[in-house]
Design a protein around this motif. Structure first.
Motif, PDB file in Angstrom:
ATOM      1  N   MET A   1      19.240  33.127  33.831  1.00  0.00           N
ATOM      2  CA  MET A   1      19.539  34.108  34.853  1.00  0.00           C
ATOM      3  C   MET A   1      21.057  34.168  35.043  1.00  0.00           C
ATOM      4  O   MET A   1      21.721  33.161  35.185  1.00  0.00           O
ATOM      5  N   ALA A   2      21.592  35.346  35.057  1.00  0.00           N
ATOM      6  CA  ALA A   2      23.040  35.545  35.198  1.00  0.00           C
ATOM      7  C   ALA A   2      23.464  35.306  36.639  1.00  0.00           C
ATOM      8  O   ALA A   2      22.712  35.549  37.576  1.00  0.00           O
ATOM      9  N   GLU A   3      24.698  34.830  36.776  1.00  0.00           N
ATOM     10  CA  GLU A   3      25.230  34.614  38.114  1.00  0.00           C
ATOM     11  C   GLU A   3      25.450  35.944  38.819  1.00  0.00           C
ATOM     12  O   GLU A   3      25.775  36.944  38.185  1.00  0.00           O
ATOM     13  N   GLN A   4      25.301  35.914  40.122  1.00  0.00           N
ATOM     14  CA  GLN A   4      25.459  37.110  40.933  1.00  0.00           C
ATOM     15  C   GLN A   4      26.944  37.454  41.092  1.00  0.00           C
ATOM     16  O   GLN A   4      27.777  36.585  41.260  1.00  0.00           O
ATOM     17  N   PHE A   5      27.244  38.734  41.041  1.00  0.00           N
ATOM     18  CA  PHE A   5      28.611  39.227  41.240  1.00  0.00           C
ATOM     19  C   PHE A   5      28.909  39.236  42.730  1.00  0.00           C
ATOM     20  O   PHE A   5      28.081  39.650  43.533  1.00  0.00           O
ATOM     21  N   THR A   6      30.081  38.773  43.110  1.00  0.00           N
ATOM     22  CA  THR A   6      30.459  38.723  44.516  1.00  0.00           C
ATOM     23  C   THR A   6      31.938  39.044  44.663  1.00  0.00           C
ATOM     24  O   THR A   6      32.697  38.973  43.698  1.00  0.00           O
ATOM     25  N   SER A   7      32.326  39.405  45.868  1.00  0.00           N
ATOM     26  CA  SER A   7      33.753  39.657  46.137  1.00  0.00           C
ATOM     27  C   SER A   7      34.066  39.200  47.551  1.00  0.00           C
ATOM     28  O   SER A   7      33.195  39.113  48.404  1.00  0.00           O
ATOM     29  N   THR A   8      35.334  38.886  47.758  1.00  0.00           N
ATOM     30  CA  THR A   8      35.787  38.438  49.061  1.00  0.00           C
ATOM     31  C   THR A   8      37.239  38.843  49.237  1.00  0.00           C
ATOM     32  O   THR A   8      37.941  39.098  48.264  1.00  0.00           O
ATOM     33  N   VAL A   9      37.668  38.908  50.488  1.00  0.00           N
ATOM     34  CA  VAL A   9      39.063  39.210  50.811  1.00  0.00           C
ATOM     35  C   VAL A   9      39.598  38.057  51.652  1.00  0.00           C
ATOM     36  O   VAL A   9      38.960  37.634  52.613  1.00  0.00           O
ATOM     37  N   ILE A  10      40.763  37.549  51.260  1.00  0.00           N
ATOM     38  CA  ILE A  10      41.414  36.466  51.992  1.00  0.00           C
ATOM     39  C   ILE A  10      42.737  37.000  52.530  1.00  0.00           C
ATOM     40  O   ILE A  10      43.488  37.653  51.802  1.00  0.00           O
ATOM     41  N   ASN A  11      43.019  36.724  53.799  1.00  0.00           N
ATOM     42  CA  ASN A  11      44.329  37.033  54.378  1.00  0.00           C
ATOM     43  C   ASN A  11      45.191  35.791  54.255  1.00  0.00           C
ATOM     44  O   ASN A  11      44.787  34.713  54.693  1.00  0.00           O
ATOM     45  N   VAL A  12      46.359  35.941  53.642  1.00  0.00           N
ATOM     46  CA  VAL A  12      47.268  34.809  53.466  1.00  0.00           C
ATOM     47  C   VAL A  12      48.577  35.102  54.195  1.00  0.00           C
ATOM     48  O   VAL A  12      48.961  36.258  54.345  1.00  0.00           O
ATOM     49  N   PRO A  13      49.272  34.059  54.645  1.00  0.00           N
ATOM     50  CA  PRO A  13      50.553  34.266  55.325  1.00  0.00           C
ATOM     51  C   PRO A  13      51.569  34.950  54.408  1.00  0.00           C
ATOM     52  O   PRO A  13      51.548  34.765  53.196  1.00  0.00           O
ATOM     53  N   LEU A  14      52.447  35.730  55.010  1.00  0.00           N
ATOM     54  CA  LEU A  14      53.429  36.478  54.224  1.00  0.00           C
ATOM     55  C   LEU A  14      54.345  35.587  53.392  1.00  0.00           C
ATOM     56  O   LEU A  14      54.763  35.980  52.301  1.00  0.00           O
ATOM     57  N   PHE A  15      54.646  34.377  53.884  1.00  0.00           N
ATOM     58  CA  PHE A  15      55.546  33.520  53.116  1.00  0.00           C
ATOM     59  C   PHE A  15      54.957  33.144  51.759  1.00  0.00           C
ATOM     60  O   PHE A  15      55.677  32.786  50.836  1.00  0.00           O
ATOM     61  N   ALA A  16      53.639  33.234  51.621  1.00  0.00           N
ATOM     62  CA  ALA A  16      52.985  32.848  50.371  1.00  0.00           C
ATOM     63  C   ALA A  16      52.893  34.000  49.369  1.00  0.00           C
ATOM     64  O   ALA A  16      52.555  33.780  48.210  1.00  0.00           O
ATOM     65  N   TYR A  17      53.205  35.211  49.802  1.00  0.00           N
ATOM     66  CA  TYR A  17      53.075  36.378  48.929  1.00  0.00           C
ATOM     67  C   TYR A  17      53.852  36.231  47.619  1.00  0.00           C
ATOM     68  O   TYR A  17      53.285  36.411  46.541  1.00  0.00           O
ATOM     69  N   PRO A  18      55.148  35.861  47.647  1.00  0.00           N
ATOM     70  CA  PRO A  18      55.873  35.712  46.380  1.00  0.00           C
ATOM     71  C   PRO A  18      55.304  34.598  45.500  1.00  0.00           C
ATOM     72  O   PRO A  18      55.260  34.727  44.275  1.00  0.00           O
ATOM     73  N   ALA A  19      54.847  33.518  46.122  1.00  0.00           N
ATOM     74  CA  ALA A  19      54.287  32.406  45.347  1.00  0.00           C
ATOM     75  C   ALA A  19      52.985  32.802  44.665  1.00  0.00           C
ATOM     76  O   ALA A  19      52.690  32.358  43.553  1.00  0.00           O
ATOM     77  N   LEU A  20      52.196  33.646  45.315  1.00  0.00           N
ATOM     78  CA  LEU A  20      50.935  34.095  44.724  1.00  0.00           C
ATOM     79  C   LEU A  20      51.175  35.011  43.525  1.00  0.00           C
ATOM     80  O   LEU A  20      50.436  34.964  42.545  1.00  0.00           O
TER      81      LEU A  20
END
Length: 120
Positions: A1-20
Motif C-alpha cells: 500500500m502506498a503512503e498517503q500524500f500530505t501537506s502542511t504549512v509551518i510559520n517560521v521566524p523571519l530571522f530564519a528565512y535566509p538560512a532556510l
C-alpha cells in the motif's frame, strides 16, 4: 500500500528565512533531496512577522522535511543569538540558580516544538 500524500504549512521566524533558503536556494534544495518532500518557502512582506513554509509529499517525507526545517531554524537562532556569559559560581546556591536558569532557557527554546509539532 502506498503512503498517503500530505501537506502542511509551518510559520517560521523571519530571522530564519535566509538560512532556510541558503545560497542561491541550495539549502532548500538539499532539504528537498534529503527528505523527498516538496518545500516552498514564501518570501515574507515587510508587514509579516513570520515566513511561511509549505511542505508536501508522503507522510514520511513531510515529517522528515518538517524536522529539517525546525533544525535549520534552531541553527539560525543559535548563530544569531549570543547567550549571556556567567562566571562559574563557587557556592552551591549560585550553582543551583545557574542550573535553573539554564533549564529555563532550554525549555523556552524547546517551546518551538510545541508551536510546530512534528507531523506523523
Amino acid at each position: 500500500m502506498a503512503e498517503q500524500f500530505t501537506s502542511t504549512v509551518i510559520n517560521v521566524p523571519l530571522f530564519a528565512y535566509p538560512a532556510l533558503l541558503g545560497k542561491k536556494g541550495s539549502k532548500v534544495k538539499d532539504m528537498e533531496l534529503t527528505s523527498g518532500a516538496s518545500i516552498d518557502i514564501f518570501r515574507p512582506t515587510k508587514e509579516d512577522l513570520w515566513a511561511k513554509v509549505a511542505i508536501s509529499g508522503t507522510q514520511t517525507a513531510t515529517s522528515t522535511a518538517c524536522l529539517l526545517v525546525k533544525m535549520t531554524v534552531l541553527h539560525a537562532r543559535a548563530a544569531d543569538h549570543s547567550p549571556e556569559s556567567f562566571p562559574y559560581p563557587k557556592d552551591k546556591r549560585a550553582e543551583a540558580q545557574l542550573n535553573m536558569f539554564t533549564f529555563y532557557a532550554e525549555m523556552r527554546a524547546a517551546a518551538f516544538n510545541t508551536r510546530h509539532p512534528q507531523t506523523d
